[in-house]
Design a protein around this motif. Structure first.
Motif, PDB file in Angstrom:
ATOM      1  N   UNK A 305      -7.686   5.984 -32.009  1.00  0.00           N
ATOM      2  CA  UNK A 305      -7.086   5.233 -32.639  1.00  0.00           C
ATOM      3  C   UNK A 305      -6.845   3.680 -32.649  1.00  0.00           C
ATOM      4  N   UNK A 306      -7.546   3.404 -31.687  1.00  0.00           N
ATOM      5  CA  UNK A 306      -8.061   2.395 -31.822  1.00  0.00           C
ATOM      6  C   UNK A 306      -9.511   2.110 -32.347  1.00  0.00           C
ATOM      7  N   UNK A 307      -9.704   0.549 -33.003  1.00  0.00           N
ATOM      8  CA  UNK A 307     -10.744   0.849 -34.144  1.00  0.00           C
ATOM      9  C   UNK A 307     -11.475   0.177 -33.854  1.00  0.00           C
ATOM     10  N   UNK A 308     -12.368  -0.043 -31.982  1.00  0.00           N
ATOM     11  CA  UNK A 308     -14.036  -0.324 -31.444  1.00  0.00           C
ATOM     12  C   UNK A 308     -13.483   0.657 -30.174  1.00  0.00           C
ATOM     13  N   UNK A 309     -14.895   0.803 -29.874  1.00  0.00           N
ATOM     14  CA  UNK A 309     -14.893   1.558 -28.197  1.00  0.00           C
ATOM     15  C   UNK A 309     -14.296  -0.423 -27.294  1.00  0.00           C
ATOM     16  N   UNK A 310     -14.841  -1.340 -27.889  1.00  0.00           N
ATOM     17  CA  UNK A 310     -13.893  -2.204 -27.050  1.00  0.00           C
ATOM     18  C   UNK A 310     -12.303  -2.215 -26.483  1.00  0.00           C
ATOM     19  N   UNK A 311     -12.451  -2.216 -27.628  1.00  0.00           N
ATOM     20  CA  UNK A 311     -10.588  -1.889 -27.601  1.00  0.00           C
ATOM     21  C   UNK A 311     -10.075  -0.859 -27.067  1.00  0.00           C
ATOM     22  N   UNK A 312     -10.511   0.522 -27.269  1.00  0.00           N
ATOM     23  CA  UNK A 312     -10.657   1.100 -26.111  1.00  0.00           C
ATOM     24  C   UNK A 312     -10.595   1.316 -24.419  1.00  0.00           C
ATOM     25  N   UNK A 313     -11.727   0.258 -23.945  1.00  0.00           N
ATOM     26  CA  UNK A 313     -12.347   0.121 -22.991  1.00  0.00           C
ATOM     27  C   UNK A 313     -10.889  -0.861 -21.598  1.00  0.00           C
ATOM     28  N   UNK A 314     -10.577  -1.726 -23.075  1.00  0.00           N
ATOM     29  CA  UNK A 314      -9.894  -2.930 -22.482  1.00  0.00           C
ATOM     30  C   UNK A 314      -8.195  -1.927 -22.657  1.00  0.00           C
ATOM     31  N   UNK A 315      -7.730  -0.880 -23.306  1.00  0.00           N
ATOM     32  CA  UNK A 315      -6.981  -0.208 -23.157  1.00  0.00           C
ATOM     33  C   UNK A 315      -6.608   0.799 -21.677  1.00  0.00           C
ATOM     34  N   UNK A 316      -8.215   1.372 -21.297  1.00  0.00           N
ATOM     35  CA  UNK A 316      -7.977   2.408 -20.411  1.00  0.00           C
ATOM     36  C   UNK A 316      -7.869   0.904 -19.314  1.00  0.00           C
ATOM     37  N   UNK A 317      -8.276  -0.179 -19.069  1.00  0.00           N
ATOM     38  CA  UNK A 317      -7.587  -1.031 -18.700  1.00  0.00           C
ATOM     39  C   UNK A 317      -6.501  -0.940 -17.584  1.00  0.00           C
ATOM     40  N   UNK A 318      -6.058  -1.307 -18.974  1.00  0.00           N
ATOM     41  CA  UNK A 318      -4.090  -1.231 -18.449  1.00  0.00           C
ATOM     42  C   UNK A 318      -4.159  -0.819 -18.303  1.00  0.00           C
ATOM     43  N   UNK A 319      -4.428   0.962 -18.546  1.00  0.00           N
ATOM     44  CA  UNK A 319      -3.642   2.163 -18.236  1.00  0.00           C
ATOM     45  C   UNK A 319      -4.020   2.127 -16.848  1.00  0.00           C
ATOM     46  N   UNK A 320      -5.015   1.843 -16.838  1.00  0.00           N
ATOM     47  CA  UNK A 320      -5.091   2.203 -14.725  1.00  0.00           C
ATOM     48  C   UNK A 320      -3.998   1.563 -13.321  1.00  0.00           C
ATOM     49  N   UNK A 321      -4.203  -0.102 -14.670  1.00  0.00           N
ATOM     50  CA  UNK A 321      -3.236  -1.009 -14.083  1.00  0.00           C
ATOM     51  C   UNK A 321      -1.845  -0.064 -14.266  1.00  0.00           C
ATOM     52  N   UNK A 322      -1.780   0.443 -15.302  1.00  0.00           N
ATOM     53  CA  UNK A 322      -0.030   0.301 -15.291  1.00  0.00           C
ATOM     54  C   UNK A 322       0.521   1.814 -14.636  1.00  0.00           C
ATOM     55  N   UNK A 323      -0.678   2.840 -14.437  1.00  0.00           N
ATOM     56  CA  UNK A 323      -0.044   4.102 -14.068  1.00  0.00           C
ATOM     57  C   UNK A 323      -0.028   3.925 -13.040  1.00  0.00           C
ATOM     58  N   UNK A 324      -0.996   2.845 -12.028  1.00  0.00           N
ATOM     59  CA  UNK A 324      -1.207   2.814 -10.609  1.00  0.00           C
ATOM     60  C   UNK A 324      -0.315   2.328  -9.933  1.00  0.00           C
ATOM     61  N   UNK A 325       0.845   1.418 -10.688  1.00  0.00           N
ATOM     62  CA  UNK A 325       1.862   0.388 -10.408  1.00  0.00           C
ATOM     63  C   UNK A 325       3.205   1.358 -10.587  1.00  0.00           C
ATOM     64  N   UNK A 326       3.684   2.735 -11.524  1.00  0.00           N
ATOM     65  CA  UNK A 326       4.436   3.692 -11.517  1.00  0.00           C
ATOM     66  C   UNK A 326       4.449   4.213 -10.700  1.00  0.00           C
ATOM     67  N   UNK A 327       2.638   4.395 -10.746  1.00  0.00           N
ATOM     68  CA  UNK A 327       2.555   5.357  -9.191  1.00  0.00           C
ATOM     69  C   UNK A 327       3.166   5.181  -7.919  1.00  0.00           C
ATOM     70  N   UNK A 328       3.115   3.606  -7.457  1.00  0.00           N
ATOM     71  CA  UNK A 328       3.380   2.679  -6.000  1.00  0.00           C
ATOM     72  C   UNK A 328       4.679   3.678  -6.672  1.00  0.00           C
ATOM     73  N   UNK A 329       5.540   2.697  -7.682  1.00  0.00           N
ATOM     74  CA  UNK A 329       6.862   2.403  -7.340  1.00  0.00           C
ATOM     75  C   UNK A 329       8.252   4.095  -7.342  1.00  0.00           C
ATOM     76  N   UNK A 330       7.138   5.562  -7.655  1.00  0.00           N
ATOM     77  CA  UNK A 330       7.604   6.621  -7.930  1.00  0.00           C
ATOM     78  C   UNK A 330       7.476   6.627  -5.606  1.00  0.00           C
ATOM     79  N   UNK A 331       6.633   6.577  -5.287  1.00  0.00           N
ATOM     80  CA  UNK A 331       5.907   6.548  -3.943  1.00  0.00           C
ATOM     81  C   UNK A 331       6.850   5.228  -3.028  1.00  0.00           C
TER      82      UNK A 331
END
Length: 619
Positions: A305-331
């Motif tokens: 749904x993102x217009x470019x590969x660069x935007x998709x990679x930025x979303x991936x990086x934010x996703x990794x940080x966000x997922x790790x943070x939420x997983x840490x809270x759950x632990x």
């Protein structure tokens, strides 16, 4: 201090003694903790209403946009509904990715995992990092270069129409195995805090989700995910801060968990039957996370749904940080639960009726005296579930339209048919999820369950993409043979392991618990917990189905790949099959392999298809 729970011969005050000794019984305590008052219900209902209005808003907005267009409305409407017109912004998509992945299964299941088995599972964060590299350098470039709507369009471009249909069927089956678990988890939490029956609340919440998903499409799903994730994370932080203060601070939490053997260093055991080791988590976890992110329509649809590969990679990086943070809270939440119940295990006393009710029990103990806050947390759990459910329903509607209908109709679907086909798909799959909750209710802890059932189909599906992107010599026929072999193998392993667990043929060591400090009366449960060595019990001969559930996706993807490659090799010797004769567009291969592939005779078919579709939409 920590010890095994008492057996049936242990003398423990019973509920009938409560009146005589002035102590509160476990049933009385359980009822007192079910204090879901009108402010809590109001917060919960407001969350549902906000989702409905977001769906209506985006549905109306897209309807008005397409109403003003005189031509090409059918394709444009489908594009907007399924991938937001490929004009979505990075931040909301990143949050939606986190919300889609961090479902109620993660919120409740991860915390339960830490409480019961210790912190070994936390090391799966290394697998998440490895998944990020695979997505960044391999899978995102392929999908974005092709500019497709369904991830399984790739299988048709790489192999043939049969493979696209097979991939879509496998994804649909995986979703049907996963969706009931997603629906069941928040209903279990709601039952713990309010006493409302599971089978009453699930249809109500699912109807709300079906409504805003079918009306608003991907834009509604993404923006409701943003609101729901904010509620979810905010509620978790409130519980963690208040709960930590109640037990006496962070130092007390660490001290009690250390004494209770919850805090663990990485276990570098190579035994594949051990439940959680560093290698199980790193290797098996990397395959599981990569498969569910790289070949799962739920996730790929957002990146597309993102217009470019660069935007998709930025979303991936934010996703990794966000997922790790939420997983840490759950632990940490799991550690906090043990710190509060270190001397009185609620599972042994029956205060928590199931393992996955430990988190809502913590919430009521910490927040029940504050009107509305318990409702906020439960709304957060439901928000996580709704985001995952809406994501899956939206993706399934894309599969039905793009993979089950369009390739098999002689005439293009009309605007009316496209609109109602997508919405009917959401309704049908949502209804099936509600019905299958009855089955999930009879099974085990949700985290292991979700990571065990999914690989039955996701493993072979991931194997198809591995064959397609990494092995140019494998053709469609060999890929089908490989996928069939993988599906049979995983069906045997998972079904046989679930039967073994149900029959008690093998168990895994749980961390020690005690009831010595309980301040209420209870009747001990009719069970005795033992502590075997890691892996299956020694009296049971280890077999293939004893392997850790973390390795299921690895096995499920490698078996098809090996069979498919051997099939291609055998064909080359027996029927004169020549792999170099395959007309494969280099865009269909992993980026680092493209320079070794001869240019396709079809002159980059994906680019031509995309250019044609773009012109058609803009007419």
């Amino acid at each position: 201090m920590s010890s095994a729970i008492p057996s049936d011969t242990t003398t423990v005050p019973t509920d009938s003694d409560a009146a005589g000794n002035g102590h509160q019984s476990v049933d009385d305590l359980s009822r007192s903790l079910q204090r879901f008052n009108w402010p809590d219900y109001m917060v919960f209902v407001m969350m549902l209403i906000s989702c409905i209005f977001i769906g209506i808003y985006f549905g109306y907005k897209d309807h008005q946009k397409h109403k003003n267009r005189k031509t090409a409305r059918r394709d444009s409407e489908a594009l907007d509904y399924l991938v937001g017109g490929r004009k979505m912004s990075v931040f909301p998509v990143s949050v939606s990715l986190v919300a889609s992945w961090i479902s109620g299964i993660s919120l409740l299941g991860t915390s339960t995992e830490i409480y019961v088995y210790g912190t070994q599972y936390c090391y799966i964060v290394f697998a998440i990092v490895l998944m990020g590299f695979a997505m960044h350098y391999i899978f995102l470039p392929v999908f974005h270069d092709l500019q497709i709507t369904s991830a399984y369009e790739y299988l048709q471009l790489r192999f043939d129409k049969r493979m696209r249909l097979l991939g879509s069927i496998l994804f649909t089956l995986a979703s049907l195995l996963w969706l009931p678990i997603v629906v069941y988890v928040p209903a279990l939490a709601f039952n713990q805090v309010s006493g409302v029956n599971i089978h009453v609340i699930t249809p109500i919440v699912c109807l709300v989700c079906i409504f805003y998903t079918s009306v608003g499409g991907l834009k509604a799903v993404v923006w409701t995910d943003v609101i729901q994730t904010t509620v979810m994370v905010g509620a978790m932080i409130i519980v963690i801060v208040k709960g930590t203060m109640d037990v006496g601070g962070l130092a007390v939490v660490i001290e009690r968990n250390s004494a209770g053997q919850r805090l663990e260093k990485p276990i570098f055991d190579l035994d594949p039957t051990a439940r959680n080791t560093f290698w199980n988590l790193f290797i098996g976890g990397a395959f599981f996370w990569t498969s569910t992110n790289a070949t799962n329509q739920n996730m790929i649809q957002r990146y597309l749904s993102l217009p470019t590969l660069k935007a998709a990679r930025r979303a991936l990086i934010l996703f990794l940080f966000g997922t790790t943070a939420v997983l840490s809270l759950c632990c940490y939440n799991g550690l906090l639960i043990y710190a509060m119940h270190h001397d009185c295990d609620p599972l042994s006393t029956g205060l928590a009726k199931a393992k996955d009710q430990l988190v809502p029990l913590l919430v009521m103990e910490v927040l029940a005296i504050y009107p509305g806050l318990a409702g906020l947390f439960v709304a957060g759990i439901f928000s996580a579930a709704l985001s995952s459910l809406s994501t899956a329903l939206n993706s399934l509607s894309a599969i039905v339209l793009e993979d089950f209908c369009k390739p098999f109709v002689k005439k293009p679907l009309t605007e009316f048919q496209v609109r109602y086909l997508m919405r009917a798909s959401v309704l049908v799959f949502g209804t099936i999820a509600v019905v299958l909750v009855v089955v999930v209710e009879k099974m085990g802890a949700v985290l292991q369950l979700s990571m065990s059932l999914g690989p039955v189909t996701l493993g072979p599906l991931f194997g198809l993409f591995i064959m397609g992107m990494f092995f140019p010599r494998i053709n469609g026929t060999c890929a089908i043979i490989g996928a069939a072999g993988g599906l049979l193998t995983m069906s045997y392993i998972v079904i046989r392991s679930q039967i073994s667990i149900a029959l008690g043929e093998f168990t895994f060591a749980e961390k020690p618990v005690t009831v010595e400090g309980c301040a209420y009366d209870f009747t001990p449960l009719n069970k005795t917990i033992t502590f075997p060595t890691d892996g299956a019990d020694s009296h049971v001969e280890k077999s293939l189905h004893h392997v850790s559930f973390l390795y299921y996706t690895l096995i499920g993807s490698m078996v098809p790949t090996i069979i498919g490659y051997l099939c291609a090799v055998i064909k080359s010797f027996t029927v004169g099959y020549r792999p170099e004769e395959l007309d494969i567009d280099p865009l269909l291969l992993a980026p680092f392999l493209r320079k070794y592939q001869k240019p396709s005779k079809t002159a980059h078919m994906a680019e031509v298809i995309h250019e044609f579709e773009t012109k058609d939409v803009q007419l």
